[in-house]
Design a protein around this motif. Structure first.
Motif, PDB file in Angstrom:
ATOM      1  N   ASN A 101       0.828  -1.197   0.000  1.00  0.00           N
ATOM      2  CA  ASN A 101       0.000   0.000   0.000  1.00  0.00           C
ATOM      3  C   ASN A 101       0.868   1.254   0.000  1.00  0.00           C
ATOM      4  OD1 ASN A 101      -2.705  -0.050  -0.394  1.00  0.00           O
ATOM      5  ND2 ASN A 101      -3.172  -0.812   1.666  1.00  0.00           N
ATOM      6  N   GLY A 102       1.568   1.442  -1.071  1.00  0.00           N
ATOM      7  CA  GLY A 102       2.526   2.543  -1.123  1.00  0.00           C
ATOM      8  C   GLY A 102       1.883   3.865  -1.460  1.00  0.00           C
ATOM      9  N   GLU A 103       2.676   4.930  -1.467  1.00  0.00           N
ATOM     10  CA  GLU A 103       2.136   6.234  -1.885  1.00  0.00           C
ATOM     11  C   GLU A 103       2.051   6.279  -3.404  1.00  0.00           C
ATOM     12  OE1 GLU A 103       5.369   8.176  -3.065  1.00  0.00           O
ATOM     13  OE2 GLU A 103       5.507   6.004  -2.934  1.00  0.00           O
ATOM     14  N   PHE A 104       1.631   7.417  -3.966  1.00  0.00           N
ATOM     15  CA  PHE A 104       1.258   7.412  -5.387  1.00  0.00           C
ATOM     16  C   PHE A 104       2.409   7.107  -6.334  1.00  0.00           C
ATOM     17  CE2 PHE A 104       3.075  11.350  -6.842  1.00  0.00           C
ATOM     18  CZ  PHE A 104       3.078  12.202  -5.747  1.00  0.00           C
ATOM     19  N   ALA A 105       3.650   7.468  -5.928  1.00  0.00           N
ATOM     20  CA  ALA A 105       4.776   7.174  -6.831  1.00  0.00           C
ATOM     21  C   ALA A 105       4.928   5.670  -6.998  1.00  0.00           C
ATOM     22  CB  ALA A 105       6.062   7.800  -6.291  1.00  0.00           C
ATOM     23  N   ALA A 106       4.845   4.957  -5.870  1.00  0.00           N
ATOM     24  CA  ALA A 106       4.964   3.502  -5.937  1.00  0.00           C
ATOM     25  C   ALA A 106       3.792   2.895  -6.691  1.00  0.00           C
ATOM     26  CB  ALA A 106       5.045   2.928  -4.522  1.00  0.00           C
ATOM     27  N   THR A 107       2.587   3.409  -6.413  1.00  0.00           N
ATOM     28  CA  THR A 107       1.397   2.892  -7.090  1.00  0.00           C
ATOM     29  C   THR A 107       1.528   3.058  -8.602  1.00  0.00           C
ATOM     30  OG1 THR A 107       0.166   3.654  -5.173  1.00  0.00           O
ATOM     31  CG2 THR A 107      -1.129   3.012  -7.099  1.00  0.00           C
ATOM     32  N   THR A 108       1.973   4.254  -9.012  1.00  0.00           N
ATOM     33  CA  THR A 108       2.143   4.520 -10.443  1.00  0.00           C
ATOM     34  C   THR A 108       3.197   3.594 -11.046  1.00  0.00           C
ATOM     35  OG1 THR A 108       1.615   6.845 -10.113  1.00  0.00           O
ATOM     36  CG2 THR A 108       2.778   6.292 -12.143  1.00  0.00           C
ATOM     37  N   ASN A 109       4.332   3.514 -10.390  1.00  0.00           N
ATOM     38  CA  ASN A 109       5.421   2.701 -10.919  1.00  0.00           C
ATOM     39  C   ASN A 109       5.031   1.227 -11.037  1.00  0.00           C
ATOM     40  OD1 ASN A 109       7.225   4.765 -11.353  1.00  0.00           O
ATOM     41  ND2 ASN A 109       8.113   4.655  -9.298  1.00  0.00           N
ATOM     42  N   ILE A 110       4.368   0.724 -10.015  1.00  0.00           N
ATOM     43  CA  ILE A 110       3.974  -0.693 -10.043  1.00  0.00           C
ATOM     44  C   ILE A 110       2.919  -0.924 -11.126  1.00  0.00           C
ATOM     45  CG2 ILE A 110       2.827  -2.518  -8.729  1.00  0.00           C
ATOM     46  CD1 ILE A 110       4.226  -1.288  -6.208  1.00  0.00           C
ATOM     47  N   ARG A 111       1.958  -0.012 -11.204  1.00  0.00           N
ATOM     48  CA  ARG A 111       0.908  -0.140 -12.228  1.00  0.00           C
ATOM     49  C   ARG A 111       1.511  -0.183 -13.639  1.00  0.00           C
ATOM     50  NH1 ARG A 111      -1.991   5.131 -12.699  1.00  0.00           N
ATOM     51  NH2 ARG A 111      -0.484   5.479 -14.361  1.00  0.00           N
ATOM     52  N   GLU A 112       2.409   0.753 -13.910  1.00  0.00           N
ATOM     53  CA  GLU A 112       2.971   0.844 -15.258  1.00  0.00           C
ATOM     54  C   GLU A 112       3.961  -0.279 -15.551  1.00  0.00           C
ATOM     55  OE1 GLU A 112       1.868   2.717 -17.753  1.00  0.00           O
ATOM     56  OE2 GLU A 112       0.343   3.390 -16.328  1.00  0.00           O
ATOM     57  N   MET A 113       4.698  -0.670 -14.515  1.00  0.00           N
ATOM     58  CA  MET A 113       5.632  -1.779 -14.694  1.00  0.00           C
ATOM     59  C   MET A 113       4.851  -3.065 -14.981  1.00  0.00           C
ATOM     60  SD  MET A 113       8.963  -2.175 -14.558  1.00  0.00           S
ATOM     61  CE  MET A 113      10.153  -3.523 -14.483  1.00  0.00           C
ATOM     62  N   ALA A 114       3.720  -3.229 -14.302  1.00  0.00           N
ATOM     63  CA  ALA A 114       2.883  -4.407 -14.527  1.00  0.00           C
ATOM     64  C   ALA A 114       2.325  -4.395 -15.948  1.00  0.00           C
ATOM     65  CB  ALA A 114       1.739  -4.447 -13.504  1.00  0.00           C
ATOM     66  N   ARG A 115       1.970  -3.205 -16.398  1.00  0.00           N
ATOM     67  CA  ARG A 115       1.451  -3.062 -17.757  1.00  0.00           C
ATOM     68  C   ARG A 115       2.523  -3.461 -18.782  1.00  0.00           C
ATOM     69  NH1 ARG A 115      -0.683  -0.088 -22.065  1.00  0.00           N
ATOM     70  NH2 ARG A 115       1.095   1.053 -22.868  1.00  0.00           N
ATOM     71  N   THR A 116       3.736  -2.951 -18.580  1.00  0.00           N
ATOM     72  CA  THR A 116       4.841  -3.284 -19.473  1.00  0.00           C
ATOM     73  C   THR A 116       5.124  -4.780 -19.445  1.00  0.00           C
ATOM     74  OG1 THR A 116       5.825  -1.143 -18.994  1.00  0.00           O
ATOM     75  CG2 THR A 116       7.280  -2.780 -19.968  1.00  0.00           C
ATOM     76  N   PHE A 117       5.152  -5.331 -18.232  1.00  0.00           N
ATOM     77  CA  PHE A 117       5.429  -6.757 -18.056  1.00  0.00           C
ATOM     78  C   PHE A 117       4.378  -7.601 -18.777  1.00  0.00           C
ATOM     79  CE2 PHE A 117       4.775 -10.719 -15.630  1.00  0.00           C
ATOM     80  CZ  PHE A 117       6.054 -11.263 -15.689  1.00  0.00           C
ATOM     81  N   ASP A 118       3.124  -7.231 -18.565  1.00  0.00           N
ATOM     82  CA  ASP A 118       2.029  -8.003 -19.144  1.00  0.00           C
ATOM     83  C   ASP A 118       2.075  -7.966 -20.669  1.00  0.00           C
ATOM     84  OD1 ASP A 118      -0.489  -9.422 -19.089  1.00  0.00           O
ATOM     85  OD2 ASP A 118      -1.371  -7.557 -19.832  1.00  0.00           O
ATOM     86  N   ARG A 119       2.277  -6.768 -21.200  1.00  0.00           N
ATOM     87  CA  ARG A 119       2.310  -6.606 -22.654  1.00  0.00           C
ATOM     88  C   ARG A 119       3.509  -7.346 -23.258  1.00  0.00           C
ATOM     89  NH1 ARG A 119       0.487  -2.979 -26.821  1.00  0.00           N
ATOM     90  NH2 ARG A 119       2.185  -2.909 -28.329  1.00  0.00           N
ATOM     91  N   ALA A 120       4.674  -7.124 -22.656  1.00  0.00           N
ATOM     92  CA  ALA A 120       5.899  -7.708 -23.208  1.00  0.00           C
ATOM     93  C   ALA A 120       5.917  -9.228 -23.071  1.00  0.00           C
ATOM     94  CB  ALA A 120       7.117  -7.088 -22.524  1.00  0.00           C
ATOM     95  N   SER A 121       5.372  -9.738 -21.965  1.00  0.00           N
ATOM     96  CA  SER A 121       5.399 -11.191 -21.732  1.00  0.00           C
ATOM     97  C   SER A 121       4.653 -11.967 -22.814  1.00  0.00           C
ATOM     98  CB  SER A 121       4.763 -11.531 -20.383  1.00  0.00           C
ATOM     99  OG  SER A 121       5.469 -10.909 -19.365  1.00  0.00           O
ATOM    100  N   ARG A 122       3.735 -11.293 -23.462  1.00  0.00           N
ATOM    101  CA  ARG A 122       2.961 -11.984 -24.490  1.00  0.00           C
ATOM    102  C   ARG A 122       3.727 -12.130 -25.804  1.00  0.00           C
ATOM    103  NH1 ARG A 122      -3.076 -10.430 -23.534  1.00  0.00           N
ATOM    104  NH2 ARG A 122      -3.032  -9.913 -21.330  1.00  0.00           N
ATOM    105  N   ILE A 123       4.804 -11.347 -25.965  1.00  0.00           N
ATOM    106  CA  ILE A 123       5.529 -11.366 -27.242  1.00  0.00           C
ATOM    107  C   ILE A 123       6.804 -12.191 -27.102  1.00  0.00           C
ATOM    108  CG2 ILE A 123       6.364  -9.903 -29.133  1.00  0.00           C
ATOM    109  CD1 ILE A 123       5.086  -7.512 -27.602  1.00  0.00           C
ATOM    110  N   PRO A 124       7.007 -13.201 -27.976  1.00  0.00           N
ATOM    111  CA  PRO A 124       8.222 -14.012 -27.872  1.00  0.00           C
ATOM    112  C   PRO A 124       9.480 -13.165 -28.152  1.00  0.00           C
ATOM    113  CG  PRO A 124       6.625 -14.973 -29.428  1.00  0.00           C
ATOM    114  CD  PRO A 124       6.122 -13.616 -29.065  1.00  0.00           C
TER     115      PRO A 124
END
Ligand code: ZN
Length: 499
Positions: free
Chosen positions: A72-95
């Motif tokens: 339950n971090g402050e907004f910087a952590a929330t933003t970073n985790i959200r966007e990192m998860a987005r990048t991870f999710d998108r990239a993981s789908r591409i070989p």
């Protein structure tokens, strides 16, 4: 800060550094590299793209993300985790193999495109375009989408944007633009734009451009400018090492002048990102559309405004006394705001520019879906040019070969240019309310109030807000064409003395 988030932050920063190395190689390819370097550079870029992809999608990052998510971090952590998860999710789908193949192919395709454009020979680029479309279709299939493959690709540049929404927005924009273009075409007293195609020494233009960049507060301690075939802005280290390029045409002053202001707008955004968040989403730009809103605002709403030239024309006149000595301020101001159908997107005026984008958006969707065969692209391009803009390119170099994007595999990128114009108008309308004497400040060569407004409302937030959220937060309304339509109507009614 949790242990998992701390580790994740370090991975994120390393990834950012790797991306920066890639950006430096790319900058070098476009600014310095001899033609013979292209094969070796393609291999280097492919290696780095593969490495970055492996880092982005590693099991360790996945594990850290799932642990950090519950944080339950402050907004910087929330933003970073959200966007990192987005990048991870998108990239993981591409070989990884596909990522490397695309990086390798685009480096070579850009070279082939340069030759094809120089010789105006579409056949030399067609096989590369076919290959890239195929690779990007595969990418889109891996990523997945709800209604069409184009959405999966556009999402890389404008997160969350959907083709159907963009199509509706563009339709209303086109409907609003066409009558204005028509009224302007029929105006009895058009500006004399021939004063801009006289001889302007490129080296003098270059000196002037640097002065303009300084005037607009681009920080040369944390940036530099160079010359390249296609002007661009790239970031080697966010906020600290931002690089712009321009090109200077001997017989066309606006290319270098407004091209520089445009790239400065991008550069100011990158220099305004917070150092403390360097290489993390909190220290990165929101989207390409928001990025473009910054460049278009400085280029057009400031750089092509009457207020700006009230202050600056005397200096430009003194710089080119032979060509501009007897040209009045009003004539110069009207000339740089000439609206007329033209072939080249980057040199298009503010009113017709978006039509060039609508054309590309339509063609890309047709190409990607397979409704349009690559061999038919030149004909389709020319037909759309005739229907939308009213002129037909005499050759493919000034038609479908003019832009670098397809050779970079960047399908879905073009819409961000028109979105940028719309964001810019909506932001500028709000800035003009918040800074009561904005035109007077611009006319007094004081650009600090507008830059401060952008720093406070946009730059400092990094990716904390998505593009749509940011627009609503700043202006109280969702993105619409209304501010842009009002801005162009008011400005060009004056320039063209329309009733
Ligand atoms: Zn731009």
């Amino acid at each position: 800060m949790s242990d998992a988030y701390g580790k994740l932050l370090e991975r994120m920063k390393d990834l950012g550094r790797l991306d920066a190395i890639e950006a430096l190689l790319d900058w070098d390819q476009q600014v310095n590299m001899p033609p013979g370097g292209v094969e070796g550079r393609a291999e280097q870029l492919s290696l780095i793209a593969g490495l970055a992809h492996e880092w982005k999608t590693s099991d360790e990052v996945g594990q850290l993300l799932s642990e950090a998510k519950s944080d339950n971090g402050e907004f910087a952590a929330t933003t970073n985790i959200r966007e990192m998860a987005r990048t991870f999710d998108r990239a993981s789908r591409i070989p990884t193999e596909l990522v490397k193949k695309i990086a390798h192919t685009t480096a070579l395709a850009q070279n082939a495109w340069q030759t094809a454009r120089a010789e105006s020979d579409f056949a030399k680029f067609a096989p590369w375009l076919t290959q890239l479309l195929d690779l990007k279709r595969q990418e889109a299939e891996h990523i997945g989408y709800e209604t069409e493959a184009y959405d999966a690709l556009m999402d890389a540049f404008e997160p969350g944007a959907k083709s159907a929404d963009v199509e509706a927005l563009f339709k209303s924009l086109r409907d609003a633009t066409v009558p204005l273009v028509k009224a302007i075409a029929e105006a009895p007293n058009p500006p004399d734009s021939s004063i801009l195609t006289r001889h302007y020494s490129p080296s003098t233009q270059q000196t002037l451009s640097r002065a303009v960049a300084e005037l607009l507060n681009f920080d040369f301690n944390q940036g530099r400018t160079d010359v390249s075939v296609h002007p661009f802005c790239t970031t080697i280290v966010p906020s600290s090492d931002v690089r712009l390029t321009s090109r200077y045409e001997e017989n066309f002053l606006p290319a270098g002048m407004f091209g520089t202001m445009h790239e400065v707008g991008h550069g100011l955004y990158e220099q305004g990102l917070l150092k403390e968040h360097m290489f993390t989403p909190m220290g990165s730009a929101v989207s390409l559309g928001i990025h473009e809103s910054q460049s278009r605002m400085w280029e057009n709403m400031v750089g092509r405004s009457r207020a700006f030239w009230d202050f600056y024309y005397g200096h430009v006149q003194k710089t080119f006394p032979d060509v501009l000595g007897s040209v009045a301020l009003d004539d110069f101001y009207r000339a740089v705001n000439t609206v007329s159908p033209s072939l080249i997107r980057v040199e298009a005026d503010e009113v017709t520019y978006n039509l060039h984008i609508v054309l590309r958006f339509e063609l890309e969707r047709e190409m990607l879906s397979g409704r349009l065969a690559v061999k038919d692209v030149p004909t389709a391009w020319n037909e759309k040019m005739r229907d939308m803009i009213g002129i037909v390119p005499p050759d493919d170099a000034r038609g479908c070969l003019q832009d670098v994007h397809w050779s970079m595999g960047a399908f879905g990128y073009f819409p961000t240019y028109a979105l940028g114009n719309l964001y810019a108008a909506q932001f500028f309308e709000q800035a003009s309310k918040d800074i009561a004497d904005l035109p007077q400040r611009i006319a007094a060569n004081d650009h600090a109030p507008l830059l401060g407004w952008l720093r406070e409302n946009i730059h400092q937030h990094g990716q904390r807000y998505r593009a749509g959220e940011l627009v609503e937060k700043i202006t109280g309304k969702p993105l619409s064409i209304a501010p842009f339509v009002t801005y162009t109507k008011e400005k060009f009614s004056k320039v063209y003395q329309l009733a």
